[in-house]
Structure formats: structure tokens, C-alpha cells
Design an enzyme around this catalytic site. Structure first.
Site, PDB file in Angstrom:
ATOM      1  N   HIS A 471     -35.543  26.568  33.276  1.00  0.00           N
ATOM      2  CA  HIS A 471     -35.999  26.768  31.907  1.00  0.00           C
ATOM      3  C   HIS A 471     -37.516  26.600  31.781  1.00  0.00           C
ATOM      4  O   HIS A 471     -37.985  25.937  30.850  1.00  0.00           O
ATOM      5  CB  HIS A 471     -35.308  25.771  30.954  1.00  0.00           C
ATOM      6  CG  HIS A 471     -33.822  25.909  30.933  1.00  0.00           C
ATOM      7  ND1 HIS A 471     -32.976  24.896  30.546  1.00  0.00           N
ATOM      8  CD2 HIS A 471     -33.017  26.960  31.259  1.00  0.00           C
ATOM      9  CE1 HIS A 471     -31.720  25.313  30.623  1.00  0.00           C
ATOM     10  NE2 HIS A 471     -31.719  26.556  31.060  1.00  0.00           N
TER      11      HIS A 471
HETATM   12  C1  LIG Z   1     -30.884  31.391  37.450  1.00  0.00           C
HETATM   13  C2  LIG Z   1     -31.141  31.225  35.978  1.00  0.00           C
HETATM   14  C3  LIG Z   1     -30.152  30.653  35.176  1.00  0.00           C
HETATM   15  C4  LIG Z   1     -30.389  30.494  33.811  1.00  0.00           C
HETATM   16  N1  LIG Z   1     -29.370  30.081  33.010  1.00  0.00           N
HETATM   17  C5  LIG Z   1     -29.529  30.110  31.668  1.00  0.00           C
HETATM   18  C6  LIG Z   1     -28.421  29.896  30.808  1.00  0.00           C
HETATM   19  O1  LIG Z   1     -27.285  29.737  31.238  1.00  0.00           O
HETATM   20  N2  LIG Z   1     -28.663  29.916  29.464  1.00  0.00           N
HETATM   21  C7  LIG Z   1     -29.901  30.107  28.948  1.00  0.00           C
HETATM   22  O2  LIG Z   1     -30.058  30.053  27.723  1.00  0.00           O
HETATM   23  N3  LIG Z   1     -30.966  30.318  29.749  1.00  0.00           N
HETATM   24  C8  LIG Z   1     -30.789  30.366  31.086  1.00  0.00           C
HETATM   25  N4  LIG Z   1     -31.840  30.678  31.892  1.00  0.00           N
HETATM   26  C9  LIG Z   1     -33.166  30.876  31.279  1.00  0.00           C
HETATM   27  C10 LIG Z   1     -33.325  32.159  30.492  1.00  0.00           C
HETATM   28  O3  LIG Z   1     -32.505  33.195  30.972  1.00  0.00           O
HETATM   29  C11 LIG Z   1     -34.797  32.575  30.535  1.00  0.00           C
HETATM   30  O4  LIG Z   1     -35.574  31.484  30.097  1.00  0.00           O
HETATM   31  C12 LIG Z   1     -35.108  33.774  29.668  1.00  0.00           C
HETATM   32  O5  LIG Z   1     -34.301  34.865  30.017  1.00  0.00           O
HETATM   33  C13 LIG Z   1     -36.591  34.126  29.822  1.00  0.00           C
HETATM   34  O6  LIG Z   1     -36.914  35.169  28.942  1.00  0.00           O
HETATM   35  P1  LIG Z   1     -38.384  35.777  28.931  1.00  0.00           P
HETATM   36  O7  LIG Z   1     -38.353  36.929  28.001  1.00  0.00           O
HETATM   37  O8  LIG Z   1     -39.371  34.694  28.685  1.00  0.00           O
HETATM   38  O9  LIG Z   1     -38.653  36.256  30.430  1.00  0.00           O
HETATM   39  P2  LIG Z   1     -37.759  37.104  31.425  1.00  0.00           P
HETATM   40  O10 LIG Z   1     -36.397  37.346  30.873  1.00  0.00           O
HETATM   41  O11 LIG Z   1     -37.856  36.435  32.746  1.00  0.00           O
HETATM   42  O12 LIG Z   1     -38.480  38.513  31.441  1.00  0.00           O
HETATM   43  C14 LIG Z   1     -39.705  38.780  32.050  1.00  0.00           C
HETATM   44  C15 LIG Z   1     -39.645  40.209  32.577  1.00  0.00           C
HETATM   45  O13 LIG Z   1     -40.954  40.622  32.914  1.00  0.00           O
HETATM   46  C16 LIG Z   1     -40.930  41.312  34.142  1.00  0.00           C
HETATM   47  N5  LIG Z   1     -42.249  41.175  34.750  1.00  0.00           N
HETATM   48  C17 LIG Z   1     -42.865  40.047  35.160  1.00  0.00           C
HETATM   49  N6  LIG Z   1     -44.077  40.335  35.673  1.00  0.00           N
HETATM   50  C18 LIG Z   1     -44.224  41.679  35.561  1.00  0.00           C
HETATM   51  C19 LIG Z   1     -45.256  42.582  35.933  1.00  0.00           C
HETATM   52  N7  LIG Z   1     -46.389  42.155  36.516  1.00  0.00           N
HETATM   53  N8  LIG Z   1     -45.087  43.903  35.676  1.00  0.00           N
HETATM   54  C20 LIG Z   1     -43.960  44.362  35.086  1.00  0.00           C
HETATM   55  N9  LIG Z   1     -42.937  43.539  34.736  1.00  0.00           N
HETATM   56  C21 LIG Z   1     -43.077  42.218  34.965  1.00  0.00           C
HETATM   57  C22 LIG Z   1     -39.826  40.592  34.925  1.00  0.00           C
HETATM   58  O14 LIG Z   1     -39.354  41.377  35.983  1.00  0.00           O
HETATM   59  C23 LIG Z   1     -38.795  40.334  33.840  1.00  0.00           C
HETATM   60  O15 LIG Z   1     -37.904  41.411  33.697  1.00  0.00           O
HETATM   61  C24 LIG Z   1     -31.648  30.854  33.257  1.00  0.00           C
HETATM   62  C25 LIG Z   1     -32.617  31.436  34.054  1.00  0.00           C
HETATM   63  C26 LIG Z   1     -32.369  31.647  35.398  1.00  0.00           C
HETATM   64  C27 LIG Z   1     -33.410  32.323  36.227  1.00  0.00           C
END
Ligand SMILES: Cc1cc2nc3c(=O)[nH]c(=O)nc-3n(C[C@H](O)[C@H](O)[C@H](O)COP(=O)(O)OP(=O)(O)OC[C@H]3O[C@@H](n4cnc5c(N)ncnc54)[C@H](O)[C@@H]3O)c2cc1C
Length: 531
Positions: A471
Site C-alpha cells: 500500500h
Molecule cells: C500485490 C498487491 C496486492 C494488493 N492488494 C490490495 C487489496 O487487496 N486491496 C486494496 O484495496 N489494495 C490492494 N493493493 C493496492 C492497490 O491495488 C493499489 O494501491 C492501487 O491499485 C494503486 O492505484 P494507482 O492508481 O495509484 O496506481 P496503479 O494502479 O499502480 O497504476 C499506475 C499505472 O501507471 C502505469 N505506469 C507507471 N509508470 C508508467 C510510465 N512511465 N509510462 C506509462 N505507464 C506507466 C503502470 O503500469 C500502472 O498501470 C495491492 C497492490 C498490490 C501490488
């Protein structure tokens, strides 16, 4: 790369993760607005992403996971802690554990102290409702027609029931809906699952709008930097199949690249601490010293109990069992294949805490990594996490090469407060596991183990066993002070027409698995952007 011939859109969004999918959907709702969504990873079309019980497969994949690791953690015996991050449509929501938690209302009220308005829980609640279709019993605090499908787990295995009974015997009440009026208590877990399949951000927000002519989605596009005209962001450069291209943004460029990706792209683009950028020969566009700072994460410790009764779910997860559950899931989307296995949990408090500060997740079997393989066994595991850490880490570039993974320093358990709360959490968990509800099934405690019985030995075990709950948050935090990176709407300080909208802008990590709060904040900012 010829910028003159680059395609131009109203909005360019970088990252099709939890937040990026929300923005792509909401910003493209008006057909007169053009939106480009760039994602470094591939499509998410994989049965292993869709089937909830297969959740470890995308996490172990090199295709769907960026596979970060921290620098040696000084308070965890110098161990490097692996940090999975989704790298495909849906981002981390395509590889996460699907546990759905809004957080505690008091978490959001505290964001006010960073000098930002409009994030009190009362302001956030309409967006929590807007994002979900909750299929369980719940009050009018829950949403009924939003894009994200949230179910209540069945929790019908005997170990789930014993977990809930043991919590009751310990004195922890049952929370009817921990995402409703009261978070405290033991609960049946809610999950982002629709009709037996994972409901990721891509399923909820992207699939329904794929046909829109005003939405362009470009996969396998690694964004290498934001392009500036002076201090005005005018789009991004990205690399795809060995070619450098550009996508221009007339109205705004939005980074939704996650807690690691967004500060990395900002720094590569010249927005960050000037001394750090100068040291890497990156031309400074804006000296924003908070970029990459304030890194927070939930640390987790596994308490493992062996059972000498052959009832644990591991019995259904043999090779043959897995083939059977896979087949059943393919045919009916039912059975164990439709479970994320985290079907019960709890939020509870240590002595002196204002409100719940500890979380349990629970598995009805033992799973251990040995020689790179998961080895299953009879038993059950409590995972205890401390919810509001004071330890802070940072993200820094290792070089000016966008393909170099950044240096991640979590500094887990560097603050004595966090260590104290984890010790309390472990003590309380052991008490729960000792309740008579478990007498029939509990054999010995494998971890920490009966010999680990003093604060000193538990601390030593923790430093060797603690891990990430996945997280990470806070590295481009909102605020009005000199270390804030964005304002209360994700607009980056010191530059124009550039926003960050994802987990990195949270000032404090909430008392939650943070997918739901990130959906919420993206919905809320999208609403402001389109008002
Ligand atoms: C293994 C795991 C288990 C988890 N379990 C849970 C759970 O059960 N419940 C829960 O609530 N949360 C859980 N989480 C946390 C939650 O899923 C994440 O915190 C959330 O999805 C993050 O959202 P975000 O939009 O910040 O980033 P992300 O969803 O990580 O999105 C970022 C995106 O940007 C893209 N990106 C990054 N850099 C670049 C670049 N330079 N160029 C183009 N694209 C790029 C990435 O590929 C990705 O698709 C978990 C996370 C993981 C990894």
C-alpha cells in the site's frame, strides 16, 4: 521525434491503473473532449488476472508486475522488500488482492491539517458511493449503481467461522459493514469481484468506454518525460517498440502512474528537488523538494498456526484440486476459483489508540515461499498490520535513464511508535488465536513460535519477518506547505497544466487497503475537472 506531427488531445493521462481508468472514463464522458490514455504495460486479457483464486500468478509474473524491490531496509535487517506494482490495463487493481476497504472517516478528516479543503469524510462519501455497486446488506451509506462491483465474501469455510468466533470470544464485536457506519470489529470481507471474476479498474471504468471515438488508449507505451514549454506542461514523450513518440495535451497532462511511477516521471522531467536533479544532470523546470518524499506503506507480519486436522483450504489446492477448481470456475464462475481467500478480517485497536489502528487479514491455510515456490500446508495465518505508520521513506532516481528503476527507501519500522503498535498487534493477535474457538484446530504456533516470547525476541522476529502490505502512498502529496507537491486537486506546484492523480497524492495512508480510497479520490478530482 517530430513534435510538430505529434497527435494532440485535450487530456493526456499517463497510467491505466486504478486512478487513470477512472479519469479516462469520466473525462471522455463528454464527446467533445479528446482523451489519450498511455500505459506502459500490455492488455489485461488473462484468465489468471480474471480468476480471483489465481491472484498469486500475476503477482509472480514479469509481464504484469513491475517487480520493484526496496534498497536494503535499515530496520528490517538490511533486507530488500519486494514491491509488486501492476503493469497492464487496470494497473495494480489487476494484480491486487481485491479486498475492498474505504478507510476510517477520521483518516480523511485529518487531511485538512495539510492546508487542503474538501477532503473531510463528508466530502468524500458521495464519491465512495458513486464508485460502487455494493451487493451486500448495507445502509444508505453504500452505493448501489456505480462501476465497481463489491461483494460480500461467503466465508463458509470452518476456519473463517472460527476466526470470527475467536474474535468474539476475545471481545472484538462483529462489524456488520466495516465500510458503513462502524469500521471496528471482525468482519466478513468485501471484495472487488463481479459475477465470480475480478472487477479491476479496467473492468469497471475502461471496458464500458473502449468504443468511444474520443478516447485513445495506447498500450506498451513507456512515458519517459513530461514535455514543457517553459513551465507549462504540453504533453509527454513516450517510448514504444524502440521508437520515441509524443502525445500533446491542449488542456492538461495528468500523471496517474502510481506512488512509484509518478514521482519518477516528475523527476525525470525536471520537477523535483533541484540538488537531486542537478546531481543527475537533469535540467530543473521547477524546484519542488517534496517530490518522492513522504513515502508511507503498511507493514505486515504473518502469524502462522499449524493444524493437525485435514480441513484447511490447502487440501483443495493440490495440482488436481487446482485443475478442478479452474475448470469449475471456467464453466460456472463459482466455487473456490471465485474466492480471493481473504474472506474474513478485522480492524481493532491497541491500548491508547484514538481509533482502530490495527488490521487483520486472514488465510485459511499455510502458504510459505521456499526456493521460489509456494508451499502449502494445513493451518491458518493471521496477518497483522499497523494502519497509520509514522515511519517515512523516499523515492529517488538512480539515474536519468527512464528505464532504470528508482531507489526506494521505505524505512519500515524506523519510528519507535510503529514498532510499539506492531508489538501490540502481535500480542493481541496471539490472544485471539488462543481463544477456545480454535482449540479443535490449532496445533502449535509456527511463527513467531513459542520461544519468541519477550518484546526483544518479538522485535527481532519482526525485523526478520515483516513485509509490505503493498500500500505505498504519499510521494507527491497534496498540501499547501513547502514540501507539498500538489494542491488539493492534484495540480503540481510550480508548473502549469500538470496534475498528479493516484495514490501518491494522499498526504497520509488511510486505515485501509488503499484501492477504494484511490478510486474515490480519482472520482472526486475528475468531478472537479469536468465541472
Ligand atoms: C500485490 C498487491 C496486492 C494488493 N492488494 C490490495 C487489496 O487487496 N486491496 C486494496 O484495496 N489494495 C490492494 N493493493 C493496492 C492497490 O491495488 C493499489 O494501491 C492501487 O491499485 C494503486 O492505484 P494507482 O492508481 O495509484 O496506481 P496503479 O494502479 O499502480 O497504476 C499506475 C499505472 O501507471 C502505469 N505506469 C507507471 N509508470 C508508467 C510510465 N512511465 N509510462 C506509462 N505507464 C506507466 C503502470 O503500469 C500502472 O498501470 C495491492 C497492490 C498490490 C501490488
Amino acid at each position: 521525434m517530430n513534435r510538430q506531427s505529434a497527435p494532440s488531445f485535450d487530456y493526456v493521462i499517463v497510467g491505466a491503473g486504478t486512478a487513470g481508468c477512472v479519469l479516462a472514463n469520466r473525462l471522455s464522458a463528454d464527446p467533445s473532449r479528446t482523451v489519450c490514455l498511455l500505459e506502459a504495460g500490455p492488455s489485461d486479457r488473462s484468465i489468471f488476472i480474471r480468476m480471483p483464486a489465481a491472484l498469486t500468478i500475476p503477482i509472480e509474473s514479469k509481464v504484469y508486475n513491475w517487480g520493484y524491490a526496496s534498497e536494503p531496509e535499515p530496520h528490517l535487517n538490511g533486507r530488500r522488500i519486494g514491491q509488486a506494482r501492476g503493469r497492464c490495463l487496470g494497473g495494480s487493481s489487476s494484480i491486487n488482492g481485491m479486498v475492498f476497504v474505504r478507510g476510517n472517516p477520521r483518516d480523511f478528516d485529518q487531511w485538512r491539517r495539510f492546508g487542503i479543503d474538501g477532503w473531510d469524510f463528508a466530502d468524500c462519501l458521495p464519491y465512495f458511493k458513486k464508485l460502487e455497486t455494493f451487493h451486500g446488506h448495507g445502509s444508505d451509506l453504500r452505493g448501489r449503481d456505480g462501476p465497481v462491483s463489491v461483494i460480500e465474501s461467503k466465508a463458509d469455510h470452518v476456519f473463517y467461522q472460527r476466526f470470527l468466533d475467536a474474535a468474539g470470544q476475545f471481545g472484538l464485536p462483529r462489524a456488520a459493514d466495516y465500510n458503513g457506519a462502524e469500521q471496528e470489529g471482525a468482519h466478513v470481507t468485501q471484495a472487488t469481484i463481479r459475477d465470480g471474476a475480478r472487477c479491476s479498474a479496467a473492468d469497471a471504468y475502461l471496458r464500458p468506454v473502449l468504443h468511444k471515438p474520443n478516447l485513445t488508449i495506447i498500450k506498451d507505451a513507456l512515458v519517459t518525460r513530461v514535455v514543457f514549454d517553459g513551465r507549462r506542461a504540453i504533453g509527454v514523450e513516450y517510448e514504444t517498440r524502440g521508437e520515441i513518440r509524443a502525445a500533446l495535451a491542449e488542456t492538461e497532462t495528468v500523471l496517474s502512474s502510481g506512488t512509484i511511477g509518478s514521482p519518477q516521471i516528475l523527476m525525470l522531467s525536471g520537477v523535483g528537488a533541484a540538488d537531486h536533479l542537478n546531481a543527475l544532470d537533469i535540467a530543473v523546470v521547477a524546484d519542488v523538494p517534496g517530490v518522492g518524499e513522504n513515502l508511507q506503506d503498511h507493514v505486515v507480519a504473518p502469524l502462522r498456526y499449524r493444524s493437525d486436522k485435514p480441513v484447511s483450504v490447502s487440501r483443495d489446492l493440490t495440482m488436481v484440486g487446482r485443475a478442478r477448481l479452474g475448470l469449475q470456475w471456467l464453466v460456472s464462475k463459482r466455487g473456490l476459483g471465485a474466492s480471493n481467500f481473504f474472506e474474513v478480517g478485522a480492524f481493532f485497536k491497541s491500548e491508547g489508540a484514538d481509533y482502530v489502528n490495527l488490521q487483520h487479514e486472514f488465510l485459511p491455510f499455510l502458504a510459505d515461499f521456499q526456493d521460489g515456490k509456494v508451499v502449502l500446508g494445513d493451518g491458518f495465518q493471521y496477518f497483522v498490520s499497523q494502519m497509520r505508520p509514522k515511519s517515512r521513506g523516499r523515492i529517488r532516481l538512480k539515474s536519468a535513464d527512464p528505464k532504470d528503476k528508482p531507489a526506494i527507501h521505505f524505512n519500515y519500522l524506523s519510528d519507535p511508535h510503529d514498532l510499539r503498535e506492531m508489538l501490540d498487534g502481535i500480542g493481541l493477535t496471539r490472544e485471539m488465536a488462543r481463544q477456545r474457538a480454535w482449540d479443535e484446530f490449532r496445533a502449535e504456533e509456527l511463527e513467531p513460535g513459542p520461544d519468541v516470547d519477550s518484546d526483544t525476541s518479538v522485535i527481532a522476529w519482526l525485523r526478520q519477518s515483516a513485509n509490505t502490505e503493498h500500500h505505498p502512498a504519499g510521494t507527491c502529496r497534496m498540501g499547501a506547505d513547502p514540501l507539498a507537491v500538489t494542491d488539493g486537486q492534484g495540480r503540481v506546484h510550480g508548473v502549469d497544466r500538470l496534475r498528479v492523480v493516484d495514490g501518491s497524492i494522499m498526504p497520509l495512508v488511510p486505515t485501509a487497503n488503499i484501492n477504494a480510497p484511490i478510486f474515490m479520490l480519482a472520482e472526486k478530482i475528475a468531478d472537479a475537472m469536468t465541472a
